[in-house]
Scaffold this motif. Structure first.
Motif, PDB file in Angstrom:
ATOM      1  N   ASN A 291       6.544   5.331  -4.094  1.00 10.95           N
ATOM      2  CA  ASN A 291       6.711   6.400  -5.395  1.00 10.95           C
ATOM      3  C   ASN A 291       5.909   7.498  -5.177  1.00 10.95           C
ATOM      4  OD1 ASN A 291       8.619   4.623  -6.393  1.00 10.95           O
ATOM      5  ND2 ASN A 291       7.462   4.096  -8.418  1.00 10.95           N
ATOM      6  N   GLU A 292       6.394   8.713  -5.294  1.00 11.84           N
ATOM      7  CA  GLU A 292       5.629   9.955  -5.025  1.00 11.84           C
ATOM      8  C   GLU A 292       4.539   9.997  -5.986  1.00 11.84           C
ATOM      9  OE1 GLU A 292       6.405  14.761  -4.789  1.00 11.84           O
ATOM     10  OE2 GLU A 292       8.088  13.259  -5.157  1.00 11.84           O
ATOM     11  N   GLY A 293       3.389  10.475  -5.855  1.00 10.40           N
ATOM     12  CA  GLY A 293       2.246  10.544  -6.693  1.00 10.40           C
ATOM     13  C   GLY A 293       1.624   9.492  -6.787  1.00 10.40           C
ATOM     14  N   THR A 294       1.955   8.261  -6.477  1.00  9.23           N
ATOM     15  CA  THR A 294       1.084   6.835  -6.469  1.00  9.23           C
ATOM     16  C   THR A 294      -0.107   7.120  -5.571  1.00  9.23           C
ATOM     17  OG1 THR A 294       3.244   5.620  -6.968  1.00  9.23           O
ATOM     18  CG2 THR A 294       1.148   4.381  -6.130  1.00  9.23           C
ATOM     19  N   THR A 295      -1.287   6.746  -6.160  1.00  5.56           N
ATOM     20  CA  THR A 295      -2.365   6.688  -5.290  1.00  5.56           C
ATOM     21  C   THR A 295      -3.146   5.379  -5.008  1.00  5.56           C
ATOM     22  OG1 THR A 295      -3.693   7.028  -7.162  1.00  5.56           O
ATOM     23  CG2 THR A 295      -3.034   9.164  -6.032  1.00  5.56           C
ATOM     24  N   MET A 296      -2.639   4.199  -5.982  1.00  7.27           N
ATOM     25  CA  MET A 296      -2.886   2.976  -5.614  1.00  7.27           C
ATOM     26  C   MET A 296      -2.223   1.847  -5.811  1.00  7.27           C
ATOM     27  SD  MET A 296      -6.388   1.198  -7.620  1.00  7.27           S
ATOM     28  CE  MET A 296      -7.434   2.434  -6.938  1.00  7.27           C
ATOM     29  N   GLY A 297      -1.660   1.283  -4.975  1.00  3.76           N
ATOM     30  CA  GLY A 297      -0.601   0.239  -4.863  1.00  3.76           C
ATOM     31  C   GLY A 297      -0.947  -0.818  -5.442  1.00  3.76           C
TER      32      GLY A 297
ATOM     33  N   ARG B  18      -8.207   9.892 -12.417  1.00  8.24           N
ATOM     34  CA  ARG B  18      -6.969  10.443 -12.106  1.00  8.24           C
ATOM     35  C   ARG B  18      -5.951   9.631 -11.221  1.00  8.24           C
ATOM     36  NH1 ARG B  18     -11.192  14.240 -10.763  1.00  8.24           N
ATOM     37  NH2 ARG B  18     -11.318  13.785  -8.459  1.00  8.24           N
ATOM     38  N   ALA B  19      -6.662   8.353 -10.927  1.00  6.93           N
ATOM     39  CA  ALA B  19      -5.812   7.432 -10.205  1.00  6.93           C
ATOM     40  C   ALA B  19      -4.346   7.052 -10.748  1.00  6.93           C
ATOM     41  CB  ALA B  19      -6.452   6.154  -9.909  1.00  6.93           C
ATOM     42  N   VAL B  20      -3.253   6.841  -9.970  1.00  5.49           N
ATOM     43  CA  VAL B  20      -1.971   6.514 -10.407  1.00  5.49           C
ATOM     44  C   VAL B  20      -1.703   5.269  -9.925  1.00  5.49           C
ATOM     45  CG1 VAL B  20       0.265   7.226 -10.487  1.00  5.49           C
ATOM     46  CG2 VAL B  20      -1.357   9.022 -10.623  1.00  5.49           C
ATOM     47  N   ILE B  21      -1.628   4.201 -10.595  1.00  7.01           N
ATOM     48  CA  ILE B  21      -1.457   3.287 -10.229  1.00  7.01           C
ATOM     49  C   ILE B  21       0.257   2.855 -10.157  1.00  7.01           C
ATOM     50  CG2 ILE B  21      -1.713   0.574 -10.737  1.00  7.01           C
ATOM     51  CD1 ILE B  21      -4.072   1.265 -12.338  1.00  7.01           C
ATOM     52  N   GLY B  22       0.857   2.502  -9.059  1.00  7.77           N
ATOM     53  CA  GLY B  22       2.216   2.235  -9.018  1.00  7.77           C
ATOM     54  C   GLY B  22       2.731   1.777  -7.732  1.00  7.77           C
ATOM     55  N   TYR B  23       4.199   2.032  -7.535  1.00 12.90           N
ATOM     56  CA  TYR B  23       4.788   1.573  -6.381  1.00 12.90           C
ATOM     57  C   TYR B  23       4.395   2.317  -5.340  1.00 12.90           C
ATOM     58  CZ  TYR B  23       8.482  -0.780  -3.699  1.00 12.90           C
ATOM     59  OH  TYR B  23       9.191  -1.499  -2.934  1.00 12.90           O
TER      60      TYR B  23
ATOM     61  N   LYS C  42       0.846  -1.281  -0.142  1.00 11.02           N
ATOM     62  CA  LYS C  42       0.034   0.082   0.039  1.00 11.02           C
ATOM     63  C   LYS C  42       0.735   1.251  -0.151  1.00 11.02           C
ATOM     64  CE  LYS C  42      -1.045  -0.036   4.822  1.00 11.02           C
ATOM     65  NZ  LYS C  42      -2.208  -0.334   5.924  1.00 11.02           N
ATOM     66  N   ILE C  43       0.322   2.430  -0.358  1.00 11.41           N
ATOM     67  CA  ILE C  43       0.964   3.657  -0.530  1.00 11.41           C
ATOM     68  C   ILE C  43       1.480   4.100   0.909  1.00 11.41           C
ATOM     69  CG2 ILE C  43      -0.180   4.300  -2.530  1.00 11.41           C
ATOM     70  CD1 ILE C  43      -2.014   6.250  -0.988  1.00 11.41           C
ATOM     71  N   ARG C  44       2.546   4.914   0.701  1.00 13.94           N
ATOM     72  CA  ARG C  44       3.249   5.352   2.024  1.00 13.94           C
ATOM     73  C   ARG C  44       2.378   6.164   3.030  1.00 13.94           C
ATOM     74  NH1 ARG C  44       8.882   6.910   2.789  1.00 13.94           N
ATOM     75  NH2 ARG C  44       9.214   6.763   0.808  1.00 13.94           N
TER      76      ARG C  44
END
Length: 497
Positions: free
Chosen positions: A325-331, A317-322, A101-103
């Motif tokens: 990582n800055e800007g990630t909203t969905m891990g 607008r969701a940002v799927i990522g690590y 999950k995101i930071r």
């Protein structure tokens, strides 16, 4: 226990038993759900003997801890919590890496632990309360009813919000006078172990212990006759296994299990940006992997397009990522198996002819290729018999089902195996109370929903197959106590006996 500010460095944790850190003969390798092949660290894998030692240590510490007043225990526990915030950034980084999950969510996980711990300590004055039943006709005794702790308690937490969930029961169990053994999740044990050990080091030896390892070697935490109670948060299937194992020694259980929460959006619901933001978070926080997330959205037919459009705009607008990582909203999802399960729900709904809309872009970073990432999806007006409606998705997919009447919506919301939470969305407080009272579940929100909106002072728990027992509040303390009645014969009756 290693300590580092390098978020890429491997983390190693041991066992903590009877006031001492202990290594184990084997370790668990903890995988990164976002980076295939990456190892976050290693956790000690307790043997059956280690588990027996943990139970024995907690049992030995129980008499002295139980003999303290609740206020004395609260003072000790308050001191043990000091400094927890100093490690929060580092703990969040570890949790994000092992959980996915995101930071920000990982950081809040530790914050909620601190909040819940302090809310439990605020109940200290109520813990030792007694009441006296005076003599009555035909009852020539004065009876004092008091509370007593149970003994050794095992607390088992899941991967999704392990630190926060732990504090829904652990401080209440300790404040009540019990000693405890914490079992973190085997796939994400590192951050939880670190937090628990720091606190345990400041408590008397044996009062708080932590063991990690393979479930097959943990059975004594549940079936030992020296364990008085097991508090388990996890799946329905897991809860059934815990209950069966605990039955052998008639060990008590509190079970906080899965949910299939219904959000009922009525014709007069307020659907401005604030409320749509709340609904979106209620569905997609932690990539949908929260037991009390909204899992079924029942929308008055006249408002369906507004809800679909509102959620779609946010998913775009969701940002799927690590997670780090800055800007990630969905891990990513936590495990490959869960990714496969959720993808199967989406494929089944598509094949059945439902209107399935997927959003977002999967990460293009080669390091993340093959991670447990999945595009979030809305499933609009599906057949109610589809698994995306009847089963807990535990992922970023949500069915939206239109209804025409209030009775129809309530009947559909209640027609499930689950009874954890629900919500009613309406502009009218009287309607909210009426509909909310008809939902068969343990907790109801009005114009809101989700874990981050939970009143941490209130009792929490499910109905039906969503579990039994309650956590939080004084009810959560009483769940780790039993009553003791002491009856005093009146002097004149004693003299004549």
């Amino acid at each position: 226990m290693t300590s580092t500010t390098d978020t890429a460095a491997p983390v190693t944790t041991g066992l903590y038993i009877g006031g001492r850190e202990r290594r184990a003969g084997q370790t668990l390798e903890i995988a990164d759900p976002g980076k295939p092949g990456a190892v976050v660290g290693h956790a000690a894998a307790a043997s059956a003997d280690d588990v027996d030692d943990a139970v024995a240590a907690a049992k030995a510490a129980f008499p002295a801890w139980a003999a303290l007043t609740a206020e004395q225990r609260a003072d000790t526990m308050r001191a043990a919590l000091e400094g927890i915030a100093e490690h929060r950034d580092e703990d969040a980084a570890v949790l994000s890496r092992e959980n996915g999950k995101i930071r920000m969510e990982a950081w809040v996980d530790s914050l909620v632990f601190e909040i819940r711990w302090n809310l439990a300590l605020a109940l200290a004055a109520e813990v030792d309360a007694t009441k006296v039943l005076p003599p009555a006709p035909g009852i020539p005794v004065s009876t004092t009813v008091a509370y007593q702790p149970l003994g050794v308690v095992t607390v088992i937490v899941p991967f999704n919000w392990p630190i926060a969930i732990l504090a829904a029961s652990l401080p209440h169990a300790l404040l009540a006078g019990n000693t405890a053994i914490v079992k973190p999740p085997p796939t994400a044990p590192l951050a939880t172990t670190r937090v628990v050990q720091r606190i345990a080091e400041k408590l008397p030896p044996g009062v708080l212990n932590v063991v990690t390892g393979k479930d097959a070697d943990m059975s004594a935490l549940i079936s030992s006759p020296d364990v008085a109670k097991v508090c388990f948060t996890g799946s329905v299937a897991g809860g059934k296994r815990i209950m069966e194992m605990a039955s052998k020694a008639l060990t008590r259980v509190t079970l906080e299990l899965g949910g299939n929460d219904a959000a009922v959006i009525l014709a007069d619901a307020i659907l401005d940006d604030t409320h749509l933001d709340r609904l979106y978070a209620a569905i997609f926080d932690t990539t949908g992997q929260i037991c009390m997330n909204a899992k079924r959205i029942y929308v008055h037919r006249s408002r369906l397009d507004e809800v679909v459009d509102g959620l779609a705009a946010r998913l775009e607008r969701a940002v799927i990522g690590y997670g780090l990582n800055e800007g990630t909203t969905m891990g990513p999802l936590h495990s490959p198996a869960q990714k496969e399960f959720v993808a199967g729900l989406i494929e089944e709904a598509t094949a059945a002819g439902a209107d399935v809309r997927e959003y977002g872009t999967l990460p293009e970073d080669p390091e993340l290729r093959g991670g447990n990432f999945l595009r979030p999806a809305l499933v609009i007006d599906p057949d109610p018999s589809l698994r995306v409606v009847t089963e807990e998705q535990f992922g970023p997919v949500i069915p939206l089902l239109p209804f025409d009447t209030e009775d129809e919506a309530v009947e559909a919301a209640n027609a499930t195996w689950a009874g954890l939470c629900g919500s009613v969305w309406t502009a009218d407080p009287a309607t909210a109370n009426r509909v909310g009272a008809r939902l068969v579940c343990g907790y109801v929100w009005v114009n809101d929903h989700g874990a981050t909106r939970l009143d941490l002072r209130a009792p929490f728990g499910g109905m039906k197959q969503s579990g039994m027992g309650r956590e939080q509040g004084i009810e959560g303390v009483r769940a780790f106590q039993d009553t003791r009645s002491i009856a005093h014969l009146q002097p004149e009756d004693a003299a004549g006996s």
